[in-house]
Design an enzyme around this catalytic site. Structure first.
Site, PDB file in Angstrom:
ATOM      1  N   HIS A 270     -12.236 -17.529 -24.313  1.00  0.00           N
ATOM      2  CA  HIS A 270     -12.085 -17.957 -25.472  1.00  0.00           C
ATOM      3  C   HIS A 270     -12.907 -19.105 -25.762  1.00  0.00           C
ATOM      4  O   HIS A 270     -12.584 -20.084 -24.950  1.00  0.00           O
ATOM      5  CB  HIS A 270     -10.813 -17.791 -25.816  1.00  0.00           C
ATOM      6  CG  HIS A 270     -10.299 -17.888 -27.423  1.00  0.00           C
ATOM      7  ND1 HIS A 270     -10.536 -18.863 -28.231  1.00  0.00           N
ATOM      8  CD2 HIS A 270     -10.185 -16.862 -28.081  1.00  0.00           C
ATOM      9  CE1 HIS A 270     -10.104 -18.762 -29.478  1.00  0.00           C
ATOM     10  NE2 HIS A 270     -10.038 -17.230 -29.218  1.00  0.00           N
ATOM     11  N   ASP A 327      -8.241  -9.396 -27.570  1.00  0.00           N
ATOM     12  CA  ASP A 327      -8.922  -8.182 -27.739  1.00  0.00           C
ATOM     13  C   ASP A 327      -8.968  -7.358 -26.011  1.00  0.00           C
ATOM     14  O   ASP A 327      -9.144  -6.408 -26.079  1.00  0.00           O
ATOM     15  CB  ASP A 327     -10.488  -8.231 -27.703  1.00  0.00           C
ATOM     16  CG  ASP A 327     -10.845  -8.843 -29.298  1.00  0.00           C
ATOM     17  OD1 ASP A 327     -11.424  -9.978 -29.065  1.00  0.00           O
ATOM     18  OD2 ASP A 327     -10.213  -8.211 -30.199  1.00  0.00           O
TER      19      ASP A 327
HETATM   20  C1  SDX Z   1     -12.105 -13.314 -30.473  1.00  0.00           C
HETATM   21  O1  SDX Z   1     -12.526 -18.056 -32.349  1.00  0.00           O
HETATM   22  C2  SDX Z   1     -11.677 -17.187 -32.207  1.00  0.00           C
HETATM   23  O2  SDX Z   1     -10.301 -17.493 -32.508  1.00  0.00           O
HETATM   24  C3  SDX Z   1     -11.944 -15.770 -32.233  1.00  0.00           C
HETATM   25  C4  SDX Z   1     -10.479 -14.761 -32.073  1.00  0.00           C
HETATM   26  C5  SDX Z   1     -10.140 -14.616 -33.479  1.00  0.00           C
HETATM   27  O3  SDX Z   1      -8.712 -14.197 -33.321  1.00  0.00           O
HETATM   28  O4  SDX Z   1     -10.721 -14.922 -34.379  1.00  0.00           O
HETATM   29  O5  SDX Z   1      -9.658 -15.255 -30.989  1.00  0.00           O
HETATM   30  C6  SDX Z   1     -11.182 -13.496 -31.706  1.00  0.00           C
HETATM   31  O6  SDX Z   1     -13.385 -13.374 -30.979  1.00  0.00           O
HETATM   32  C7  SDX Z   1     -11.740 -13.475 -29.105  1.00  0.00           C
HETATM   33  C8  SDX Z   1     -12.875 -13.538 -28.088  1.00  0.00           C
HETATM   34  C9  SDX Z   1     -13.439 -12.305 -27.994  1.00  0.00           C
HETATM   35  N1  SDX Z   1     -14.683 -12.004 -27.351  1.00  0.00           N
HETATM   36  C10 SDX Z   1     -14.725 -11.570 -26.178  1.00  0.00           C
HETATM   37  O7  SDX Z   1     -14.027 -11.298 -25.688  1.00  0.00           O
HETATM   38  C11 SDX Z   1     -16.152 -11.426 -25.525  1.00  0.00           C
HETATM   39  C12 SDX Z   1     -16.130 -11.795 -24.038  1.00  0.00           C
HETATM   40  N2  SDX Z   1     -15.870 -13.353 -24.003  1.00  0.00           N
HETATM   41  C13 SDX Z   1     -17.117 -14.117 -24.051  1.00  0.00           C
HETATM   42  O8  SDX Z   1     -18.226 -13.626 -24.695  1.00  0.00           O
HETATM   43  C14 SDX Z   1     -16.627 -15.680 -24.142  1.00  0.00           C
HETATM   44  O9  SDX Z   1     -15.622 -15.831 -23.588  1.00  0.00           O
HETATM   45  C15 SDX Z   1     -16.585 -16.115 -25.728  1.00  0.00           C
HETATM   46  C16 SDX Z   1     -17.774 -15.895 -26.616  1.00  0.00           C
HETATM   47  C17 SDX Z   1     -15.502 -15.686 -26.331  1.00  0.00           C
HETATM   48  C18 SDX Z   1     -16.592 -17.614 -25.463  1.00  0.00           C
HETATM   49  O10 SDX Z   1     -17.847 -17.950 -24.848  1.00  0.00           O
HETATM   50  P1  SDX Z   1     -18.208 -19.445 -24.510  1.00  0.00           P
HETATM   51  O11 SDX Z   1     -18.241 -20.226 -25.840  1.00  0.00           O
HETATM   52  O12 SDX Z   1     -19.220 -19.497 -23.625  1.00  0.00           O
HETATM   53  O13 SDX Z   1     -16.904 -19.935 -23.477  1.00  0.00           O
HETATM   54  P2  SDX Z   1     -16.792 -21.022 -22.721  1.00  0.00           P
HETATM   55  O14 SDX Z   1     -17.434 -22.146 -23.014  1.00  0.00           O
HETATM   56  O15 SDX Z   1     -15.145 -21.195 -22.481  1.00  0.00           O
HETATM   57  O16 SDX Z   1     -17.439 -20.622 -21.496  1.00  0.00           O
HETATM   58  C19 SDX Z   1     -17.255 -20.946 -20.071  1.00  0.00           C
HETATM   59  C20 SDX Z   1     -18.000 -20.593 -19.047  1.00  0.00           C
HETATM   60  C21 SDX Z   1     -19.457 -20.319 -19.278  1.00  0.00           C
HETATM   61  O17 SDX Z   1     -19.979 -20.349 -18.127  1.00  0.00           O
HETATM   62  P3  SDX Z   1     -21.009 -21.695 -17.904  1.00  0.00           P
HETATM   63  O18 SDX Z   1     -22.032 -21.713 -19.296  1.00  0.00           O
HETATM   64  O19 SDX Z   1     -20.081 -22.871 -17.923  1.00  0.00           O
HETATM   65  O20 SDX Z   1     -21.469 -21.357 -16.740  1.00  0.00           O
HETATM   66  O21 SDX Z   1     -17.385 -19.265 -18.667  1.00  0.00           O
HETATM   67  C22 SDX Z   1     -18.231 -18.404 -19.072  1.00  0.00           C
HETATM   68  C23 SDX Z   1     -19.258 -18.675 -19.942  1.00  0.00           C
HETATM   69  O22 SDX Z   1     -20.700 -18.236 -19.560  1.00  0.00           O
HETATM   70  N3  SDX Z   1     -17.763 -17.254 -19.580  1.00  0.00           N
HETATM   71  C24 SDX Z   1     -17.563 -15.972 -18.946  1.00  0.00           C
HETATM   72  C25 SDX Z   1     -16.728 -15.304 -20.017  1.00  0.00           C
HETATM   73  N4  SDX Z   1     -16.423 -16.056 -20.931  1.00  0.00           N
HETATM   74  C26 SDX Z   1     -17.072 -17.146 -20.726  1.00  0.00           C
HETATM   75  N5  SDX Z   1     -17.905 -15.441 -17.820  1.00  0.00           N
HETATM   76  C27 SDX Z   1     -17.577 -14.144 -17.689  1.00  0.00           C
HETATM   77  N6  SDX Z   1     -16.872 -13.174 -18.585  1.00  0.00           N
HETATM   78  C28 SDX Z   1     -16.362 -13.864 -19.696  1.00  0.00           C
HETATM   79  N7  SDX Z   1     -15.712 -13.125 -20.503  1.00  0.00           N
END
Ligand code: SDX
Length: 392
Positions: A270, A327
């Site tokens: 998130h 989700d």
């Molecule tokens: C919603 O914003 C909101 O409030 C949204 C929401 C709402 O109610 O409106 O809460 C609803 O959209 C929830 C999120 C749903 N999406 C998913 O579940 C899709 C899977 N999640 C990822 O795509 C991701 O976690 C995001 C898009 C949600 C956030 O991505 P970020 O901004 O990259 O997250 P981060 O900066 O915390 O990531 C830290 C690290 C990164 O790696 P590095 O760049 O540090 O090497 O963790 C990695 C990310 O690549 N990472 C993941 C991951 N999520 C983040 N690696 C593997 N699996 C994952 N799911």
């Protein structure tokens, strides 16, 4: 200092707006709506009560709630001609494509509630949107399966009406299952609002130009559709089904950790929560309650629980603070209730309309409100002379 929580000045540089609606402490995994914790609201409140709270700032008393529900109920029908709007879509159109189109078109059917500077018209538009979203979503589902549209039955609750319009048929009485109705209502509460997420920010930005509220909601729906945002509930269940049995989990965990692999664990991670999403806690509990009451099970729930257990003990997920979000479990319940995965994000949009419209009202009535105009870090070439075609 807002009660027990300190407003983190670090956010001021990235804050897009000031809002009194929802507070999130991502480190602590706290979510409050107008000061009330999401866990309490999900357990003890109703979606109509939460809608009133978000729109008006306080929990309603009994007569205020009755009046609000009566008003919303009176707006549940849509313009009869809207039905023919659906018929322009292919039957296999994704429900979110239909929702984008139909909701954007509502301003053409309700021009008497599009003047954003008129308080009365803003109120009617708000009520119409909250009331009609279930009808619009149910019609999208009915159209996709070739069944006739059902008119709302205003003797039912908000969730019950939606369930009947979705799963009922003209040829038979539809009995609303109270366990499913309660679970549906709770799922709506969990999705109602969530501070300045991507789709809410889209609604605010669109609204800042003075666009009518129906068009702003359509913009929010378009943004929510993305798999990184609201589309994640559909993607999460598809992922869990693809994983199938727990023995295949390590392979997917390895893929999620592989920088060169675009695969992400859907329903995990998130932008703000660096702790367990409190909505996921309630959602997992609701899966157990619904399975127990309906005496059903789905092996995909066991896979989800095992996946969570393995991920939360994996150094990669611990170090990056990746936890299940709203989700991760929602699709499991929605699937047991009978929704196809293609409807999951439409349900998210249905519930989030309450938050979008509350945030839109807060934005449009803010006396300091100006049109949104984000800037950029320019990385293109410095100014240079034009070169004639013959010289290129
Ligand atoms: C919603 O914003 C909101 O409030 C949204 C929401 C709402 O109610 O409106 O809460 C609803 O959209 C929830 C999120 C749903 N999406 C998913 O579940 C899709 C899977 N999640 C990822 O795509 C991701 O976690 C995001 C898009 C949600 C956030 O991505 P970020 O901004 O990259 O997250 P981060 O900066 O915390 O990531 C830290 C690290 C990164 O790696 P590095 O760049 O540090 O090497 O963790 C990695 C990310 O690549 N990472 C993941 C991951 N999520 C983040 N690696 C593997 N699996 C994952 N799911």
């Amino acid at each position: 200092q807002t009660g027990a929580f300190t407003y983190d000045p670090g956010f001021t540089s990235t804050a897009s707006c000031r809002s009194a609606l929802t507070f999130i402490d991502g480190e602590e995994g706290v979510l409050l709506h107008r000061g009330y914790a999401i866990g309490e609201l999900a357990e003890r409140s109703s979606f109509m009560e939460v809608a009133y709270l978000l729109l008006n700032g306080e929990l309603p008393d009994a007569s205020e709630l009755d009046d609000f529900v009566a008003t919303i109920t009176r707006h549940t029908m849509v313009h009869e001609q809207l039905a023919s709007f659906y018929r322009g879509f292919r039957r296999d159109a994704h429900p979110m494509a239909v929702m984008c189109g139909v909701v954007g078109a509502l301003s053409a059917f309700y021009p008497d509630s599009t003047n954003v500077h008129d308080a009365g018209q803003r109120l009617v538009a708000s009520h119409r949107l909250v009331a009609k979203m279930p009808t619009v979503a149910a019609m999208a589902y009915k159209y996709s399966i070739g069944q006739p549209f059902l008119y709302p039955d205003n003797s039912l609750s908000y969730a019950g009406n939606f369930l009947r319009m979705t799963f009922g048929v003209p040829a038979e009485e539809y009995e609303v299952n109270p366990i499913v109705e309660r679970a549906m209502d709770r799922i709506f509460i969990l999705h109602a609002d969530h501070e300045q997420n991507a789709s809410t920010s889209t609604v605010r930005l669109a609204g800042s130009s003075g666009a009518n509220p129906f068009a702003c909601m359509a913009a929010g729906i378009a943004c929510l559709w993305g798999p990184a945002h609201g589309g994640a509930n559909e993607a999460a269940l598809n992922m869990l089904r693809e994983i199938g049995t727990p023995d295949r989990i390590p392979h997917y965990i390895a893929r999620a950790k592989d920088k060169d692999d675009p695969f992400r664990l859907m329903g995990f991670g998130h932008r703000v929560y660096k702790n367990y999403d409190p909505r996921a806690t309630v959602m997992q509990k609701t899966v157990r309650e619904v399975f127990g009451s309906l005496k059903v099970s789905d092996p995909v729930f066991d896979t989800a629980l095992r996946l969570e257990e393995i991920a939360l003990s994996d150094p990669y997920f611990i170090e990056k603070k990746l936890f299940p979000n709203v989700d991760f479990y929602s699709g499991i319940i929605l699937s047991v209730i009978g929704f196809p995965t293609s409807m999951f994000t439409a349900l998210f949009a249905l519930a989030r309309t309450v938050g979008w419209i509350a945030q839109w009202n807060e934005m449009i009535t803010d006396s300091d409100q100006k049109i949104g105009r984000p800037r950029q870090i320019y990385s293109g070439p410095t100014q240079r002379e034009y070169v004639e075609l013959a010289q290129r």
